[in-house]
Design a protein around this motif. Sequence first.
Motif, PDB file in Angstrom:
ATOM      1  N   MET A 168       0.697  -1.306   0.182  1.00  0.00           N
ATOM      2  CA  MET A 168      -0.036  -0.049  -0.118  1.00  0.00           C
ATOM      3  C   MET A 168       0.822   1.382   0.166  1.00  0.00           C
ATOM      4  O   MET A 168       0.493   2.275  -0.506  1.00  0.00           O
ATOM      5  N   VAL A 171       1.447   2.620  -3.240  1.00  0.00           N
ATOM      6  CA  VAL A 171       0.362   3.237  -4.199  1.00  0.00           C
ATOM      7  C   VAL A 171      -0.311   4.541  -3.831  1.00  0.00           C
ATOM      8  O   VAL A 171      -1.110   5.026  -4.377  1.00  0.00           O
ATOM      9  N   ILE A 172       0.244   4.835  -2.512  1.00  0.00           N
ATOM     10  CA  ILE A 172      -0.420   6.116  -2.014  1.00  0.00           C
ATOM     11  C   ILE A 172       0.203   7.432  -2.840  1.00  0.00           C
ATOM     12  O   ILE A 172       1.285   7.353  -3.350  1.00  0.00           O
ATOM     13  N   SER A 370     -12.146  -2.657  -0.021  1.00  0.00           N
ATOM     14  CA  SER A 370     -11.659  -1.540   0.497  1.00  0.00           C
ATOM     15  C   SER A 370     -12.450  -1.157   1.772  1.00  0.00           C
ATOM     16  O   SER A 370     -11.846  -1.300   3.227  1.00  0.00           O
ATOM     17  N   LEU A 410      -7.525   3.594  -4.179  1.00  0.00           N
ATOM     18  CA  LEU A 410      -6.241   2.808  -3.410  1.00  0.00           C
ATOM     19  C   LEU A 410      -6.209   1.446  -3.500  1.00  0.00           C
ATOM     20  O   LEU A 410      -5.185   0.812  -3.759  1.00  0.00           O
ATOM     21  N   GLN A 411      -7.469   0.927  -3.361  1.00  0.00           N
ATOM     22  CA  GLN A 411      -7.395  -0.725  -3.294  1.00  0.00           C
ATOM     23  C   GLN A 411      -7.269  -1.215  -4.684  1.00  0.00           C
ATOM     24  O   GLN A 411      -6.639  -2.142  -4.944  1.00  0.00           O
ATOM     25  N   LYS A 413      -5.526   0.311  -6.941  1.00  0.00           N
ATOM     26  CA  LYS A 413      -4.070   0.628  -7.352  1.00  0.00           C
ATOM     27  C   LYS A 413      -3.219  -0.699  -6.505  1.00  0.00           C
ATOM     28  O   LYS A 413      -2.386  -0.915  -7.128  1.00  0.00           O
TER      29      LYS A 413
END
Length: 443
Positions: A168, A171-172, A370, A410-411, A413
């Motif tokens: 994670m 991908v932020i 997510s 985000l999920q 990504k």
Amino acid sequence: MTTLKEQTVIQEAFKNRMDEDELLNCMRCGFCLPSCPTYVESGFNETHSPRGRIALMKAVADGLIEPDEDVERSLDLCLGCRACEPVCPSGVRYGHLLEEARDIINQNKKHSLPVKAVRNLVFNGLFPHQNRMRTTAGLLGFYQRSGLQSAARKTGMLNWLPKNLAAMEKVIPQVPKLREMKNRPTYFSSAKPVKKAAFFTGCLMDTMFLETNNATIKLLQLAGCEIHIPQNQACCGALHGHSGEKQTARDLAKRNIEAFEKLEADYIITNAGGCGAFLVDYDHLLKDDREWHERALKFSEKLKDISEILYELEFHKKVKLELPGQIITYQDSCHLRNVMKTSMAPRKLLNSIEGIEFREMKDADRCCGSAGIYNIVESEMSMQILDQKMIHAKSANAAVIVTSNPGCLLQMKLGIEREGLSRKVKAVHIADILVEAACQKEK
């Protein structure tokens, strides 16, 4: 682990607070079962279905079973995606039942000191205060720009994190500088304004996803809206409401209602499906407050997602949209689709872009896993659901996955990163791709 005394108090609260009529509305027909990700991914475990969870709530309220760890576990494992609601022939508002049950349990059990400290920090110390959110995001931005991020990756420090958190981190998005977050204007005019829009900027959206908020403002201007941003707006309260902190959610709701009603805008616009679904439910959240319920109803009636208002104002007919050679697909935000009932507007806007090929993803309406902070606190189930989602995403063979919620973004990504597709596929917010399409002629 709850004590016998705590279980007694929780059971009495279930009896007094749970909506018995809503519990009885469930006919146990099972139409909800195929739509529930945790039911499917748990191997068709009835306990992890909407029907099963409602049965557990009813049994606790009737004193037939104790509100033990198994009951709490079943409720905790629920994503709260509310995909069961549109398919329910009785119209059961499952999301409302889930929030009430979680609130009863969390307000009547004793948390360990570490858990209590974290909950207090997140729910009371951070999210209700936008200045603290900006500061926290600013620290993340410093980590990204200062060389610390590069050093952490090169030295393998991230390997100490759980695998999904380490992924994670990759991908932020790049966080803007603190001064950019603080100095954004609160009013934006339009060349030919036809509507007055108030923009709900959100917590993460106005910090980590500031560029998407800027894109949203640009789209509203192009659609013919003058935009007002109330400075004293607050967090929507969704995280609190879903996590057993309903009183704080009510307090935040009142702050937002008061902030927006002064503007007397035609619309209140949001670009985050999760926030929008909670905002539109303010009338239910404050249903027992005579002073605020009517005000909440008026607030909710003005609320629209960015895709819905753009389509309604015929933005796609006023502005030439073009993205040559792009193959795109769309992943629904659960709350945008299941609560705000918005699913066609995003697709119609995307299909209006010249030069793109739109491919519908199989089970695009199925949760990506997510669900707020679910992918952190329930990582195993979240990743299981995400892996299934990525099978369908890859089958669509699109280069761009579009969604309408920061958590979903985000999920997706994260899913792209886990599948090793970051060189071939990207995930974007619908506001960002529409601005890109609208500004092609300026390049």
